[in-house]
Design a protein around this motif. Structure first.
Motif, PDB file in Angstrom:
ATOM      1  N   GLU A 152     -36.709   3.775 -30.468  1.00 36.93           N
ATOM      2  CA  GLU A 152     -35.458   3.084 -30.757  1.00 36.93           C
ATOM      3  C   GLU A 152     -35.630   1.888 -31.691  1.00 36.93           C
ATOM      4  O   GLU A 152     -34.669   1.438 -32.318  1.00 36.93           O
ATOM      5  CB  GLU A 152     -34.781   2.616 -29.463  1.00 36.93           C
ATOM      6  CG  GLU A 152     -35.634   1.728 -28.581  1.00 36.93           C
ATOM      7  CD  GLU A 152     -36.411   2.513 -27.540  1.00 36.93           C
ATOM      8  OE1 GLU A 152     -36.835   1.908 -26.548  1.00 36.93           O
ATOM      9  OE2 GLU A 152     -36.595   3.733 -27.742  1.00 36.93           O
ATOM     10  N   PHE A 153     -36.849   1.356 -31.807  1.00 38.92           N
ATOM     11  CA  PHE A 153     -37.032   0.201 -32.678  1.00 38.92           C
ATOM     12  C   PHE A 153     -36.818   0.566 -34.139  1.00 38.92           C
ATOM     13  O   PHE A 153     -36.562  -0.293 -34.979  1.00 38.92           O
ATOM     14  CB  PHE A 153     -38.421  -0.418 -32.494  1.00 38.92           C
ATOM     15  CG  PHE A 153     -39.515   0.264 -33.268  1.00 38.92           C
ATOM     16  CD1 PHE A 153     -39.745  -0.042 -34.599  1.00 38.92           C
ATOM     17  CD2 PHE A 153     -40.326   1.198 -32.648  1.00 38.92           C
ATOM     18  CE1 PHE A 153     -40.754   0.581 -35.306  1.00 38.92           C
ATOM     19  CE2 PHE A 153     -41.334   1.830 -33.345  1.00 38.92           C
ATOM     20  CZ  PHE A 153     -41.554   1.523 -34.679  1.00 38.92           C
ATOM     21  N   LEU A 154     -36.909   1.849 -34.482  1.00 34.68           N
ATOM     22  CA  LEU A 154     -36.715   2.271 -35.865  1.00 34.68           C
ATOM     23  C   LEU A 154     -35.312   1.940 -36.364  1.00 34.68           C
ATOM     24  O   LEU A 154     -35.098   1.806 -37.566  1.00 34.68           O
ATOM     25  CB  LEU A 154     -36.978   3.778 -35.999  1.00 34.68           C
ATOM     26  CG  LEU A 154     -38.440   4.219 -35.872  1.00 34.68           C
ATOM     27  CD1 LEU A 154     -38.532   5.727 -35.832  1.00 34.68           C
ATOM     28  CD2 LEU A 154     -39.270   3.670 -37.030  1.00 34.68           C
ATOM     29  N   PHE A 155     -34.364   1.788 -35.443  1.00 41.38           N
ATOM     30  CA  PHE A 155     -33.011   1.439 -35.864  1.00 41.38           C
ATOM     31  C   PHE A 155     -32.955   0.043 -36.473  1.00 41.38           C
ATOM     32  O   PHE A 155     -32.015  -0.284 -37.202  1.00 41.38           O
ATOM     33  CB  PHE A 155     -32.050   1.551 -34.674  1.00 41.38           C
ATOM     34  CG  PHE A 155     -31.742   2.962 -34.278  1.00 41.38           C
ATOM     35  CD1 PHE A 155     -30.925   3.748 -35.072  1.00 41.38           C
ATOM     36  CD2 PHE A 155     -32.286   3.516 -33.132  1.00 41.38           C
ATOM     37  CE1 PHE A 155     -30.637   5.052 -34.713  1.00 41.38           C
ATOM     38  CE2 PHE A 155     -32.013   4.825 -32.765  1.00 41.38           C
ATOM     39  CZ  PHE A 155     -31.181   5.598 -33.562  1.00 41.38           C
ATOM     40  N   LEU A 156     -33.948  -0.793 -36.173  1.00 45.83           N
ATOM     41  CA  LEU A 156     -33.989  -2.115 -36.800  1.00 45.83           C
ATOM     42  C   LEU A 156     -34.152  -2.018 -38.312  1.00 45.83           C
ATOM     43  O   LEU A 156     -33.756  -2.916 -39.053  1.00 45.83           O
ATOM     44  CB  LEU A 156     -35.135  -2.939 -36.209  1.00 45.83           C
ATOM     45  CG  LEU A 156     -34.944  -3.452 -34.780  1.00 45.83           C
ATOM     46  CD1 LEU A 156     -36.212  -4.128 -34.291  1.00 45.83           C
ATOM     47  CD2 LEU A 156     -33.762  -4.412 -34.708  1.00 45.83           C
ATOM     48  N   PHE A 157     -34.736  -0.915 -38.768  1.00 45.32           N
ATOM     49  CA  PHE A 157     -34.909  -0.735 -40.202  1.00 45.32           C
ATOM     50  C   PHE A 157     -33.586  -0.503 -40.927  1.00 45.32           C
ATOM     51  O   PHE A 157     -33.547  -0.480 -42.154  1.00 45.32           O
ATOM     52  CB  PHE A 157     -35.857   0.438 -40.483  1.00 45.32           C
ATOM     53  CG  PHE A 157     -37.284   0.170 -40.068  1.00 45.32           C
ATOM     54  CD1 PHE A 157     -37.795  -1.119 -40.047  1.00 45.32           C
ATOM     55  CD2 PHE A 157     -38.108   1.216 -39.694  1.00 45.32           C
ATOM     56  CE1 PHE A 157     -39.102  -1.364 -39.666  1.00 45.32           C
ATOM     57  CE2 PHE A 157     -39.429   0.977 -39.314  1.00 45.32           C
ATOM     58  CZ  PHE A 157     -39.923  -0.318 -39.301  1.00 45.32           C
ATOM     59  N   LEU A 158     -32.499  -0.339 -40.164  1.00 45.51           N
ATOM     60  CA  LEU A 158     -31.178  -0.180 -40.769  1.00 45.51           C
ATOM     61  C   LEU A 158     -30.551  -1.520 -41.133  1.00 45.51           C
ATOM     62  O   LEU A 158     -29.597  -1.564 -41.914  1.00 45.51           O
ATOM     63  CB  LEU A 158     -30.245   0.568 -39.808  1.00 45.51           C
ATOM     64  CG  LEU A 158     -30.550   2.044 -39.552  1.00 45.51           C
ATOM     65  CD1 LEU A 158     -29.673   2.559 -38.413  1.00 45.51           C
ATOM     66  CD2 LEU A 158     -30.310   2.864 -40.809  1.00 45.51           C
ATOM     67  N   VAL A 159     -31.085  -2.613 -40.591  1.00 43.79           N
ATOM     68  CA  VAL A 159     -30.452  -3.927 -40.771  1.00 43.79           C
ATOM     69  C   VAL A 159     -30.342  -4.299 -42.241  1.00 43.79           C
ATOM     70  O   VAL A 159     -29.247  -4.596 -42.756  1.00 43.79           O
ATOM     71  CB  VAL A 159     -31.225  -5.015 -40.000  1.00 43.79           C
ATOM     72  CG1 VAL A 159     -30.657  -6.394 -40.330  1.00 43.79           C
ATOM     73  CG2 VAL A 159     -31.163  -4.754 -38.500  1.00 43.79           C
TER      74      VAL A 159
END
Length: 263
Positions: A83-90
């Motif tokens: 789920e931390f990969l969603f931080l790359f969307l910021v």
């Protein structure tokens, strides 16, 4: 004939220093390679921003700082949760909201750059430095072999609308060089003969990374991603193929079991 090879020296010097810095950091591993990956990734997102937005150093640097912060938190924090990969969307989302054109272009490139940079660190931690030396070796050999084959043989262009200098002879020459790297690794590792075919596919993925960056530059009407490296352009110009190879290798690792390779 001399003029045909006038870019040989800067091309070779570029490949040598990229290989020296990359392989040196890979061998040292740990914080050294992680910091290099974070720095290079952040700078390339900044270069992508200025190619699209133009001279906008403040906002570009803020985005680069955000990339560095997010990537550092994941790299140094050692999180394995998907789920931390969603931080790359910021950063891609913020950038797309701020831009008044090429929003999707920035979103895609910024996201891909972050994932590719994280992927390089992921390979070093999970699979050891040998896989990364192999990956860098393929990218460098593809570039060098492709250059000599293209200059010597010439012939039809590979994709003239995007990269008018690239030829089919250079492209295929790069594949042959990559296959040679794969063969060499079969002699000193337990990778098996399948690594030869994988090396060729990775070579093509790297070439597509180069093509993607060429398409972005052509679309934005710029020659280089930046002027950070006098006479050589920016970091994106130097690492575009490695990022393409990294993204494809991430895809391979997510589908197939990638074993540790021992010398």
């Amino acid at each position: 004939m001399a003029a045909n090879w006038e870019d040989l020296k800067p091309r070779l010097l570029s490949s040598v220093w990229m290989a020296a810095i990359g392989i040196g950091a890979i061998i040292m591993g740990g914080v050294w390679f992680q910091m290099l990956a974070v720095f290079v990734t952040a700078v390339m997102v900044w270069e992508c921003w200025i190619m699209i937005r133009g001279a906008s150093p403040t906002s570009g640097m803020l985005l680069a700082a955000a990339v560095a912060s997010i990537l550092s938190a994941q790299v140094f924090g050692g999180s394995q949760a998907p789920e931390f990969l969603f931080l790359f969307l910021v950063v891609p989302v913020i950038g797309a909201l701020v831009l008044n054109r090429e929003r999707i272009t920035f979103f895609v490139f910024a996201l891909a750059l972050q994932i590719a940079g994280w992927g390089l660190v992921h390979f070093r931690i999970d699979y050891g430095f040998t896989w990364l030396i192999w990956l860098v070796g393929i990218v460098v050999m593809t570039d060098v072999a492709g250059y000599f084959a293209g200059k010597s043989l010439g012939g039809p262009k590979f994709w003239p609308a995007i990269s008018p200098k690239k030829t089919w002879s250079g492209t295929i020459g790069g594949w042959i060089g990559a296959a040679l790297v794969g063969f060499i690794f079969t002699l000193f590792t337990n990778a098996g003969l399948s690594i030869i075919l994988l090396s060729v596919v990775i070579s093509f993925a790297g070439q597509m990374g180069d093509i993607a960056e060429s398409a972005l530059k052509r679309r934005q009407g710029v020659k280089d991603s930046s002027t950070l490296i006098p006479g050589h352009g920016g970091l994106f110009d130097r690492f575009d193929a490695l990022l393409g190879a990294s993204l494809f290798m991430l895809l391979v690792a997510s589908i197939f079991n990638v074993p540790g390779v021992a010398f």
